[in-house]
Design an enzyme around this catalytic site. Structure first.
Site, mmCIF file in Angstrom:
data_model
loop_
_atom_site.group_PDB
_atom_site.id
_atom_site.type_symbol
_atom_site.label_atom_id
_atom_site.label_comp_id
_atom_site.label_asym_id
_atom_site.label_seq_id
_atom_site.Cartn_x
_atom_site.Cartn_y
_atom_site.Cartn_z
ATOM 1 N N SER A 61 47.974 32.833 40.787
ATOM 2 C CA SER A 61 47.038 32.408 39.749
ATOM 3 C C SER A 61 45.802 31.765 40.353
ATOM 4 O O SER A 61 45.887 31.025 41.341
ATOM 5 C CB SER A 61 47.708 31.412 38.795
ATOM 6 N N ASP A 62 44.641 32.047 39.743
ATOM 7 C CA ASP A 62 43.438 31.298 40.055
ATOM 8 C C ASP A 62 43.640 29.841 39.659
ATOM 9 O O ASP A 62 44.473 29.531 38.793
ATOM 10 C CB ASP A 62 42.249 31.853 39.266
ATOM 11 N N LYS A 63 42.874 28.966 40.254
ATOM 12 C CA LYS A 63 42.957 27.544 39.916
ATOM 13 C C LYS A 63 42.016 27.191 38.767
ATOM 14 O O LYS A 63 42.446 26.795 37.687
ATOM 15 C CB LYS A 63 42.623 26.683 41.135
ATOM 16 N N THR A 98 46.100 37.015 38.977
ATOM 17 C CA THR A 98 45.059 36.715 38.013
ATOM 18 C C THR A 98 43.707 36.695 38.712
ATOM 19 O O THR A 98 43.630 36.513 39.933
ATOM 20 C CB THR A 98 45.278 35.356 37.324
#
Length: 908
Positions: A335-337, A644
């Site tokens: 996942s992106d942050k 993502t």
């Protein structure tokens, strides 16, 4: 002529050489190329555009719908039936095939537009200098060695080396993943610098948001960074989903069995019972039609489509149907942050002052929260009033005035117009109870030095709120501001600055993952103009701001749900490692003791990445090829991976991942087109919800398959038994098609509405190579098939031996089979739990409606003239229905008894 380039882009590390060296290597100058030289280079290097890939024509997409072994068998059977003059049977077979093909064709109708979305990011025009004169040309005509001019609002036409700049900032989020505008500089940077930090370069497709520049074109077309990503995207292939792999494997095995059994049966009838070849061929076609679950493709597609609707209500928009089921087998989520795991609302959480650290409560842009003195011995320290704390008041005043962001309220939502980091400081001022707009009006700004990469600070000259003399306010990189300070603000007046102590405070805040800014002022400044030399020395350090984009509360809960479900959540970000690790720790990721950077990934072999990837949950400063290798590492060890992303740089890894998920709010069109799913709210919690829906959908598909196959088994065994016993077929091929289509789209579809099992998010992810039918389900299929064939064949033989017309006997057999499927539907709702209960019998509205519809259809089939003509049915007497009902109840009770045995001995 410039140095030659081969087919590998980026032969020169342009960001690491000076502007003069870059000009020399490309045989150019400040006056640009001559028109003749530009034409020669255009001929040599080609137009400044990306290679186009021919799309798949619609007719090929349509033909691919028939590339399935079971469909091919049906087509052969249909063609052979035509040759034998059985037009009704052939028409029914072809109708089933065409319906399934139409469903698949429509679902795949959206062509891949990822490359086109990237191409649309290239600038249509460019401002160049040629023959010493400024002119505007088509961006496709730009060549290496061209001198271009850039200003705010321009899209960069190619990868350029910056030569002369003035306060230049570019928006590169789509390319690098960095959400904030990047300050630029003309000086070279280290050769090993990550893409996001190459401040001496501007890249094709990015936007100029502030300032001006003169730059040298160094790479064009597919050699640019965006071109390189386009090439990667073109080479990446979609991975077949676990369900499609399982169905494909299942279809091949079933096809071999069907062909083998049908052939053996036909030969047996010809040579043992002396039947004609044409009669046995029709019997073989009937067995094939009976054994092939024609309704399965439509049922799976409809079940997935219903899942799409449920997911959409939970902010997960599915672009490709198979992704719905794939989510249920996910083992790793990358996942992106920013904005996904975090709120994308930078927040001032700590202020380091001379007399200690102040904690600031509240998160996001809502101006609510207290100021408290940090106390290591207490969870909540002493509350502070900024108006009564002289140093804190002075710190916040400078932070608000040396600032261009505006805090606005829109209904119940608070938003920041401007840079998020500056917005966090304005919000802090509002938390102090101040009207920040009124403050700025009272402290009229006289002059300002905007932030720029070359000096890394912003300064303003403002009227003093409490005095006559203007005050200089400064904020910026702590090492830069600290160097210009010689005093520090204290409650009893400005005191001596202990640089070592403040450097320790900077390190402490940084190690806790904060983005650190230093804030200073210079009282008593005169004049009406602010120059760089005015802030070179003599500043008073007010304090350090520790800012953080806090995790979403829903994301923290979602990460915990994923962990309970056996799913590893990993963070891939363009941010620095310390910040990423701090957020990962707050989110509750498993392994946050270290982060793996993009440069470290680049040095590892594929085998080493596969080994290391499992030990790390935080990946920082990752480039497109690094994300792609991480995805491949998970897949190489048999895992199912989600990635993502929101930028163009994410498109290759989104396409390669088993499920690529793009952001709906911040995502680029290229990312959305490459992804299987789009998050409408950019929230990680929606991914966890989608995984739950995916697991539920897979459970329901397994239930549906377990329901359909016994029907096919009963039909096929009825035909096989008739040939072996040399009797008439109890059910004809066209009657079998009627049963399969009617029950699949009604009874089978009812199972698509089943709610999630209680333990759906407490199981480990299923193995991608696990068979769709395990031993338990295979036994259930065989057991119920034998029950159905016994009932169908038994009633048919009973009636024919009693001298009843064969059409009546077949109508009895058909209705018996359908009744058996109706009661088995209620058995199948719960694979091992009791269905003989109020919940089992009346707990599904969909099952009750489906059963009612099928009863209506069968009454029409049994008693209407057109059905008699098409399907050879005949009316039944009332006592026939009593027999059917009694046998159906017996089938239901026998399956319930079998379930009880499984529960009793704990075999499953």
């Amino acid at each position: 002529m410039p140095e030659s380039r081969d087919d590998s882009p980026q032969q020169t590390a342009w960001h690491a050489v000076s502007g003069d060296v870059a000009l020399e290597r490309l045989d150019s100058g400040k006056d640009g190329l001559s028109a003749d030289e530009a034409r020669q280079r255009l001929s040599k290097y080609g137009p400044n555009r990306l290679r186009e890939k021919q799309g798949r024509p619609w007719w090929r997409r349509l033909l691919e719908q028939f590339n399935n072994v079971l469909i091919i068998i049906l087509l052969i059977a249909g063609a052979a039936t035509v040759m034998l003059g059985q037009w009704v049977d052939a028409g029914a077979i072809f109708a089933v095939v065409l319906i399934n093909a139409a469903i698949g064709f429509v679902q795949e109708g959206k062509a891949e537009r990822a490359l086109e979305s990237i191409k649309g990011m290239l600038s249509p025009k460019a401002k160049v200098v040629r023959d010493g004169r400024h002119r505007e040309v088509d961006a496709e005509a730009v060549v290496p060695g061209d001198i271009v001019t850039l200003s705010a609002g321009d899209r960069v036409p190619a990868d350029v080396r910056l030569l002369d700049i003035k306060r230049l900032r570019t928006q590169e989020a789509a390319l690098t993943g960095e959400s904030e505008a990047m300050g630029k500089q003309a000086d070279p940077v280290d050769e090993e610098t990550e893409l996001a930090d190459r401040a001496s370069m501007a890249f094709a497709g990015t936007m100029i948001v502030e300032g001006t520049a003169t730059a040298l074109v160094v790479e064009t077309g597919r050699h640019t960074e965006i071109g390189r990503i386009s090439e990667m995207l073109e080479e990446v292939e979609h991975v077949q989903t676990p369900l499609l792999r399982q169905l494909d494997h299942f279809a091949k095995i079933l096809a071999v069995i069907i062909v083998g059994v049908a052939t053996a049966m036909a030969l047996y009838g010809v040579f043992v019972h002396d039947r004609s070849w044409s009669e046995m061929f029709l019997a073989a076609v009937g067995l094939a039609v009976a054994a092939i679950p024609q309704g399965l493709p439509a049922l799976v597609t409809i079940t997935l489509a219903l899942g799409v609707q449920r997911m959409a209500r939970r902010n997960a928009i599915i672009r490709r149907l198979p992704a719905v089921e794939t989510l249920g087998s996910v083992s790793t989520i990358y996942s992106d942050k920013t904005g996904t795991l975090t709120r994308n609302e930078m927040t001032l959480q700590a202020a380091a002052l001379v007399d200690g650290e102040v904690q600031v409560d509240g998160v996001g842009f809502t101006p609510e929260g207290d100021f408290r003195r940090r106390d290591s011995e207490k969870e909540e320290g002493e509350r502070l009033d900024p108006d009564e704390h002289a140093v804190l008041k002075r710190f916040l005043t400078a932070a608000v005035l040396c600032n261009d962001a505006v805090l606005e309220r829109q209904g119940d939502e608070w938003t920041v117009n401007g840079d998020p980091t500056e917005g966090a400081l304005v919000v802090a001022g509002a938390k102090a109870g101040w009207d920040t707009r009124q403050m700025r009006d009272q402290a009229e700004r006289i002059d300002a030095i905007p932030f720029a990469a070359e000096h890394k600070y912003m300064a303003t000259l403002d009227q003093d709120l409490e005095g006559d003399q203007p005050v200089i306010h400064v904020k910026g990189a702590p090492e830069v501001v600290l160097e210009r300070c010689d005093r520090v603000a204290a409650a009893d007046g400005d005191g001596e600055l202990d640089r070592d102590a403040w450097e320790d405070k900077i390190q402490d805040l940084s190690s806790r993952g904060y983005r650190v800014l230093a804030v200073a002022d210079k009282p008593g400044a005169g004049g009406n103009e602010l120059k760089d030399e005015d802030v070179e020395s003599g500043l008073v350090l007010l304090g350090l701001a520790g800012l953080l984009d806090p995790p979403r509360d829903a994301a923290i809960e979602a990460v915990e749900r994923c962990r309970n479900a056996g799913i590893r959540v990993k963070m891939v970000t363009g941010d620095h490692a310390l910040t990423a690790r701090a957020i990962a720790e707050q989110l509750g990721l498993d392994r946050t003791d270290r982060a793996l950077s993009g440069s470290e990934i680049a040095e590892l072999s594929d085998d080493e990445i596969t080994r290391r990837e499992g030990d790390v949950d935080v990946f920082a400063r990752a480039a497109p090829e690094h994300k792609l290798r991480l995805v491949e590492a998970v897949q190489s060890r048999g895992g199912v991976c989600v990635m993502t992303g929101d930028g163009v740089n994410d498109a290759p890894s989104l396409k390669r991942a088993d499920v690529g998920i793009a952001m709906g709010i911040q995502g680029t069109e290229a990312a959305k087109e490459a992804a299987e799913m789009v998050l409408a709210d950019d929230n990680f919690a929606s991914i966890a919800n989608a995984v739950e829906e995916g697991r539920t959908i897979y459970d329901n598909i397994k239930k549906a398959i377990t329901f359909l196959l016994p029907s096919n088994g009963g039909e096929a065994l009825s035909i096989l038994g008739a040939v072996l016993l040399a009797t008439a077929l109890p059910i004809t091929p066209v009657q079998i098609l009627w049963i399969n289509m009617v029950t699949a789209v009604t009874l089978g579809l009812a199972l698509a509405f089943e709610p999630a099992e209680a333990d759906v998010m407490r199981r480990k992810p299923r193995k991608p190579d696990a068979p769709i039918l395990d031993r338990f389900l295979a036994w259930r299929v065989v057991f119920v098939s034998l029950l159905l064939v016994s009932a169908v064949f038994g009633l048919f033989l009973w009636q024919t031996q009693a001298g009843v017309d064969v059409d009546v006997a077949r109508s009895l057999a058909v209705n018996m089979l359908v009744a058996g499927e109706i009661v088995y539907l209620f058995n199948a709702r719960m694979l091992t739990e009791r269905s003989l209960s109020a919940k089992g019998l009346f707990g599904s509205r969909a099952a009750l409606i489906a059963a009612g519809l099928v009863i209506v259809f069968q009454l029409l089939w049994t008693y209407t003239g057109p059905m008699h003509y098409l399907f050879g049915s005949a009316p039944l007497a009332l006592w026939h229905w009593g027999v059917i009902a009694a046998v159906a109840v017996a089938i239901f009770l026998l399956v319930e008894a079998e379930k009880a045995v499984w529960r009793r001995f704990g075999w499953r």
